[in-house]
Scaffold this active site. Sequence first.
Site, mmCIF file in Angstrom:
data_model
loop_
_atom_site.group_PDB
_atom_site.id
_atom_site.type_symbol
_atom_site.label_atom_id
_atom_site.label_comp_id
_atom_site.label_asym_id
_atom_site.label_seq_id
_atom_site.Cartn_x
_atom_site.Cartn_y
_atom_site.Cartn_z
ATOM 1 N N TYR A 1 -1.698 -0.934 10.742
ATOM 2 C CA TYR A 1 -1.840 -1.425 9.574
ATOM 3 C C TYR A 1 -0.767 -1.091 8.690
ATOM 4 C CZ TYR A 1 -3.586 -1.388 4.800
ATOM 5 O OH TYR A 1 -3.614 -1.705 3.510
ATOM 6 N N LYS B 1 1.667 -3.924 7.163
ATOM 7 C CA LYS B 1 1.881 -4.014 5.710
ATOM 8 C C LYS B 1 3.501 -3.640 5.173
ATOM 9 C CE LYS B 1 -0.942 -4.520 2.803
ATOM 10 N NZ LYS B 1 -1.249 -5.718 2.521
ATOM 11 N N THR C 1 0.950 -1.147 -0.119
ATOM 12 C CA THR C 1 -0.117 -0.051 0.036
ATOM 13 C C THR C 1 0.820 1.296 0.046
ATOM 14 O OG1 THR C 1 -1.552 1.223 1.448
ATOM 15 C CG2 THR C 1 -0.188 -0.267 2.434
ATOM 16 N N ASP C 2 0.388 2.328 -0.541
ATOM 17 C CA ASP C 2 1.109 3.724 -0.413
ATOM 18 C C ASP C 2 1.298 4.148 0.935
ATOM 19 O OD1 ASP C 2 -1.536 4.532 0.158
ATOM 20 O OD2 ASP C 2 -1.631 6.158 -1.613
ATOM 21 N N GLU C 3 0.283 3.662 1.943
ATOM 22 C CA GLU C 3 0.380 4.069 3.290
ATOM 23 C C GLU C 3 1.732 3.567 3.898
ATOM 24 O OE1 GLU C 3 -2.591 3.829 6.225
ATOM 25 O OE2 GLU C 3 -4.135 3.816 4.852
HETATM 26 P P1 NAD Z 1 -10.801 -6.210 1.868
HETATM 27 O O1 NAD Z 1 -10.851 -5.781 3.592
HETATM 28 O O2 NAD Z 1 -11.972 -5.730 1.125
HETATM 29 O O3 NAD Z 1 -10.655 -7.810 1.948
HETATM 30 C C1 NAD Z 1 -9.914 -8.428 2.488
HETATM 31 C C2 NAD Z 1 -10.033 -10.048 2.295
HETATM 32 O O4 NAD Z 1 -8.904 -10.793 2.907
HETATM 33 C C3 NAD Z 1 -11.341 -10.416 2.768
HETATM 34 O O5 NAD Z 1 -11.961 -11.016 1.846
HETATM 35 C C4 NAD Z 1 -10.976 -11.442 3.948
HETATM 36 O O6 NAD Z 1 -11.983 -12.279 4.208
HETATM 37 C C5 NAD Z 1 -9.704 -11.863 3.384
HETATM 38 N N1 NAD Z 1 -8.790 -12.280 4.695
HETATM 39 C C6 NAD Z 1 -8.384 -11.185 5.832
HETATM 40 N N2 NAD Z 1 -7.801 -12.184 6.725
HETATM 41 C C7 NAD Z 1 -7.368 -13.582 5.985
HETATM 42 C C8 NAD Z 1 -6.710 -14.364 6.314
HETATM 43 N N3 NAD Z 1 -6.044 -14.464 7.756
HETATM 44 N N4 NAD Z 1 -6.762 -15.560 5.789
HETATM 45 C C9 NAD Z 1 -7.303 -15.453 4.502
HETATM 46 N N5 NAD Z 1 -8.064 -14.404 3.932
HETATM 47 C C10 NAD Z 1 -8.105 -13.456 4.665
HETATM 48 O O7 NAD Z 1 -9.356 -5.579 1.277
HETATM 49 P P2 NAD Z 1 -9.165 -4.812 0.085
HETATM 50 O O8 NAD Z 1 -9.354 -3.370 0.455
HETATM 51 O O9 NAD Z 1 -9.792 -5.308 -1.210
HETATM 52 O O10 NAD Z 1 -7.526 -5.017 0.211
HETATM 53 C C11 NAD Z 1 -6.688 -6.019 -0.475
HETATM 54 C C12 NAD Z 1 -5.327 -5.853 -0.366
HETATM 55 O O11 NAD Z 1 -4.983 -4.398 -0.885
HETATM 56 C C13 NAD Z 1 -4.948 -5.619 0.939
HETATM 57 O O12 NAD Z 1 -3.643 -6.137 1.137
HETATM 58 C C14 NAD Z 1 -4.752 -4.415 1.174
HETATM 59 O O13 NAD Z 1 -3.823 -4.067 2.375
HETATM 60 C C15 NAD Z 1 -4.337 -4.013 -0.260
HETATM 61 N N6 NAD Z 1 -4.609 -2.434 -0.550
HETATM 62 C C16 NAD Z 1 -6.110 -1.866 -0.337
HETATM 63 C C17 NAD Z 1 -6.252 -0.633 -0.707
HETATM 64 C C18 NAD Z 1 -7.532 -0.239 -0.338
HETATM 65 O O14 NAD Z 1 -7.803 1.231 -0.501
HETATM 66 N N7 NAD Z 1 -8.683 -0.856 -0.207
HETATM 67 C C19 NAD Z 1 -5.266 0.201 -1.316
HETATM 68 C C20 NAD Z 1 -3.869 -0.260 -1.313
HETATM 69 C C21 NAD Z 1 -3.528 -1.586 -0.988
HETATM 70 O O1 DAU Z 2 -3.932 4.450 0.868
HETATM 71 C C1 DAU Z 2 -4.199 3.272 0.832
HETATM 72 C C2 DAU Z 2 -5.023 2.504 1.945
HETATM 73 O O2 DAU Z 2 -6.323 3.303 1.610
HETATM 74 C C3 DAU Z 2 -5.302 1.291 1.988
HETATM 75 O O3 DAU Z 2 -3.819 0.584 2.056
HETATM 76 C C4 DAU Z 2 -6.335 0.890 3.102
HETATM 77 O O4 DAU Z 2 -6.468 -0.766 3.052
HETATM 78 C C5 DAU Z 2 -7.568 1.517 2.908
HETATM 79 O O5 DAU Z 2 -8.334 1.154 3.903
HETATM 80 C C6 DAU Z 2 -7.210 3.020 2.550
HETATM 81 O O6 DAU Z 2 -6.841 3.632 4.078
HETATM 82 P P1 DAU Z 2 -7.612 5.192 4.562
HETATM 83 O O7 DAU Z 2 -7.017 5.123 5.941
HETATM 84 O O8 DAU Z 2 -6.954 6.248 3.553
HETATM 85 O O9 DAU Z 2 -9.080 4.740 4.096
HETATM 86 P P2 DAU Z 2 -10.321 5.304 4.789
HETATM 87 O O10 DAU Z 2 -11.618 4.915 3.729
HETATM 88 O O11 DAU Z 2 -10.391 4.727 6.292
HETATM 89 O O12 DAU Z 2 -10.248 6.832 5.108
HETATM 90 C C7 DAU Z 2 -9.880 7.691 3.907
HETATM 91 C C8 DAU Z 2 -9.921 9.130 4.600
HETATM 92 O O13 DAU Z 2 -11.155 9.511 5.030
HETATM 93 C C9 DAU Z 2 -9.092 9.008 5.721
HETATM 94 O O14 DAU Z 2 -8.103 10.330 5.726
HETATM 95 C C10 DAU Z 2 -9.631 9.013 6.969
HETATM 96 C C11 DAU Z 2 -10.893 9.637 6.598
HETATM 97 N N1 DAU Z 2 -12.144 9.100 6.997
HETATM 98 C C12 DAU Z 2 -12.528 7.976 7.155
HETATM 99 C C13 DAU Z 2 -13.570 7.462 7.696
HETATM 100 C C14 DAU Z 2 -13.780 5.805 7.700
HETATM 101 C C15 DAU Z 2 -13.197 10.234 7.828
HETATM 102 O O15 DAU Z 2 -12.998 11.549 7.580
HETATM 103 N N2 DAU Z 2 -14.254 9.421 8.338
HETATM 104 C C16 DAU Z 2 -14.702 8.131 8.447
HETATM 105 O O16 DAU Z 2 -15.488 7.960 9.019
#
Ligand code: NAD
Ligand code: DAU
Length: 340
Positions: A145, A149, A121-123
């Site tokens: 988190y 990662k 992730t970019d985080e």
């Molecule tokens: P999500 O939370 O929607 O889904 C995660 C999936 O992993 C679920 O289906 C869950 O059941 C499964 N899982 C969790 N723990 C597990 C375990 N121990 N064994 C097997 N399966 C398990 O996640 P997402 O948002 O689709 O993210 C997918 C990947 O992309 C993650 O690695 C996340 O860190 C990365 N990522 C997400 C974002 C974002 O904005 N959503 C951005 C950058 C990177």
């Molecule tokens: O940048 C990549 C990441 O983006 C992924 O690696 C993570 O898995 C994904 O959850 C996401 O993380 P963020 O923390 O950026 O996403 P979130 O949707 O939780 O929050 C987006 C922004 O909005 C952040 O600045 C926090 C803010 N926020 C979030 C929630 C849930 C609010 O202001 N109110 C809220 O209720």
Amino acid sequence: MKVLVTGGCGFIGSHLVRRLISQRVNVVNLDKLTYAGNPANVADVARSPRYRFVKGDICDERAVSRAAKNVDGIINLAAETHVDRSILSPGAFVRTDMLGTYVLLEEARRRKVKFFLQVSTDEVYGSVDRGAAREDSPVRPTNPYSASKLGADRLAYSYFATYGLPVVVTRGSNTYGPNQYPEKLIPLTIIRAMLGQPIPVYGDGKNVRDWLHAEDHARAIWTAARKGRPGETYNISGRCPMENIRLVRTILEELDAPASLIQFVRDREGHDRRYAIDDEKIRDELGWRQTEPHAANGVTKTVQWYVARRDWWEPLVRKNEAFNKYFEAQYGSRWKRGTP
Ligand code: NAD
Ligand code: DAU
């Protein structure tokens, strides 16, 4: 070609599974089905002869070994993914995101797979005050988190450096689109606006996130798995930076919902101010391009999806005890004037 995808019932994983099946790739989807995993996300491909589902934990060596039989490559998306939950209880993040990745890497090493794609992730760069982080910029994760990662991201790299395992890492930015569990900002805002409920915006709402469509993210992951150079990391940017408050206002306008629903609430602990990554490398080296370059268009389509798919999200939030319990733990003390 047969690929083990972990976390394929989650948000981005489901888009990737669908893409692979449509490209005639055989997929084994290993997913524990946590609160974030939803079989409905892949219901349309579940009957394909190219698809096999294994319910299991990536920390469980036996489940991993069973699922990885005869695969050519592994793409690891399984993770605990919500920053706010990692602040409430970090243990599950350390376990799944770090230990689970280790178990998969060991299996990959035993099987000598042709590729191992670690979805990071970019985080990991932490807040980027100016410019954009490149793949070789310093990493400064600030919450459990992003720290977990980064642990997985660098452990995966170490298997390349130490054992020659063909590992590629991707670091994607904030992703949005259909199938995203309603704890994240965009689906939470859409659903609460539809229900006429207050929308919690952290701090002053001026934190910046860079929005990438899930289809584009999935395509970039697959591109990097096939064409990425082993040992390399590739940023994947949406090139759509937006302040949270602007994003929330855009969604409310889209739904004709009043701006008065917005409530500024206590900030997230250690809240990173701005994410920004440079994605020239994946564009120049691997030829990846996004197909949804305007977050405003993508958000409009995403709003329409949630409006049309009440059947998808209602069971996840309405009268859902686990979700309500989480929501209370997360937001109960955040509202300035008590829970509305
Ligand atoms: P999500 O939370 O929607 O889904 C995660 C999936 O992993 C679920 O289906 C869950 O059941 C499964 N899982 C969790 N723990 C597990 C375990 N121990 N064994 C097997 N399966 C398990 O996640 P997402 O948002 O689709 O993210 C997918 C990947 O992309 C993650 O690695 C996340 O860190 C990365 N990522 C997400 C974002 C974002 O904005 N959503 C951005 C950058 C990177
Ligand atoms: O940048 C990549 C990441 O983006 C992924 O690696 C993570 O898995 C994904 O959850 C996401 O993380 P963020 O923390 O950026 O996403 P979130 O949707 O939780 O929050 C987006 C922004 O909005 C952040 O600045 C926090 C803010 N926020 C979030 C929630 C849930 C609010 O202001 N109110 C809220 O209720």
